[in-house]
Design an enzyme around this catalytic site. Structure first.
Site, PDB file in Angstrom:
ATOM      1  N   GLU A  77       0.818  -1.221   0.000  1.00  0.00           N
ATOM      2  CA  GLU A  77       0.000   0.000   0.000  1.00  0.00           C
ATOM      3  C   GLU A  77       0.853   1.273   0.000  1.00  0.00           C
ATOM      4  OE1 GLU A  77      -2.824  -0.218  -0.803  1.00  0.00           O
ATOM      5  OE2 GLU A  77      -3.880  -1.902   0.097  1.00  0.00           O
ATOM      6  N   HIS A  96      -2.881   2.320   8.689  1.00  0.00           N
ATOM      7  CA  HIS A  96      -3.959   1.533   8.089  1.00  0.00           C
ATOM      8  C   HIS A  96      -4.082   0.224   8.869  1.00  0.00           C
ATOM      9  CE1 HIS A  96      -6.256  -1.035   5.559  1.00  0.00           C
ATOM     10  NE2 HIS A  96      -5.211  -1.724   5.142  1.00  0.00           N
ATOM     11  N   HIS A  98      -6.790  -3.312  10.106  1.00  0.00           N
ATOM     12  CA  HIS A  98      -7.963  -4.145   9.831  1.00  0.00           C
ATOM     13  C   HIS A  98      -8.760  -4.290  11.127  1.00  0.00           C
ATOM     14  CE1 HIS A  98      -5.392  -6.065   6.394  1.00  0.00           C
ATOM     15  NE2 HIS A  98      -5.789  -4.847   6.109  1.00  0.00           N
TER      16      HIS A  98
HETATM   17 ZN    ZN Z   1      -5.241  -3.665   4.445  1.00  0.00          ZN
END
Ligand code: ZN
Length: 228
Positions: A77, A96, A98
């Site tokens: 990413e 970032h 989850h």
């Molecule tokens: Zn991810």
């Protein structure tokens, strides 16, 4: 000690703290910081256990994603992180995750309305949904870049997870915690099927204006200091 070492250390410490608190799991998610005064960022490597990570494992990338330091492959990413720094001069750190409760809202595509003072003060007017696109692709990077214009510091990524920004890494990590608390409270309130009250509009605007003031101050740090 290398120039980038303090940034690398900060990323490892934050990644391990967020893992211990359950916001990051094993190798999922990624963290980056902007290197001030340079068109560069430090970022976690792809597919690497946070609890085994040391500062030497962190990658340093130029703005065009050329690798300046680090032996591992950087996060898939990386282009998403670079696009955020390009669009948002106030942002100096991106986390970032989850994280589970925010991810649940991302599954039902439920943006979080302004529920709490602290939420609006640090995350923005609401926590919106960024539509699904495949991880590590140009379409995801471009979709995220487009959403940066609202100056919010937290977003839900549809069928994926959450994105938290900050003027420094400590702030971005706190925003991860605030987002998860709001997500859980909102999910529980939704389960009650009763009317959910929001904070009054004038208060929302006052709190968001404070966030914008912080952001304008943070933008100044992007420019290299005069006379250096
Ligand atoms: Zn991810």
């Amino acid at each position: 000690m290398g120039t980038f070492d303090p940034y690398k250390q900060q990323i490892v410490d934050t990644a391990q703290a967020l893992t211990a608190m359950g916001y990051l799991m094993a190798t999922g998610g990624n963290i980056s910081v902007r290197i001030p005064g340079q068109n560069a960022l430090a970022i976690t490597p792809t597919n690497y256990d946070y609890m085994k990570m040391t500062p030497e494992d962190i990658c340093v990338l130029a703005g065009d994603l050329r690798r300046l330091e680090g032996e591992h492959k950087p996060s898939v990413e990386s282009s998403m992180h670079a696009a955020i720094y390009q669009r948002r001069p106030d942002v100096h750190a991106v986390v970032h995750t989850h994280q589970v409760y925010a991810s649940a809202l991302a599954l039902i595509k439920a943006p979080i309305p302004p529920l709490f003072d602290e939420q609006v003060r640090f995350l923005g007017r609401e926590v919106g949904i960024i539509p699904y696109a495949l991880s590590g692709t140009g379409p995801l990077r471009d979709t995220i870049a487009r959403h940066m214009a609202n100056h919010h510091n937290a977003y839900l990524m549809q069928n994926h997870g959450a994105l938290c920004l900050g003027h420094d890494l400590e702030r971005a990590a706190h925003n991860v915690e605030i987002l998860e608390k709001c997500s859980l409270a909102y999910l529980l309130a939704l389960c009650s099927e009763r009317k959910i009250s929001k904070i009054p509009l004038p208060i929302r605007e006052i709190l968001f204006a404070k966030l914008r003031e912080d952001q304008k101050r943070a933008e100044q740090n992007v420019l290299p200091a005069g006379g250096e």
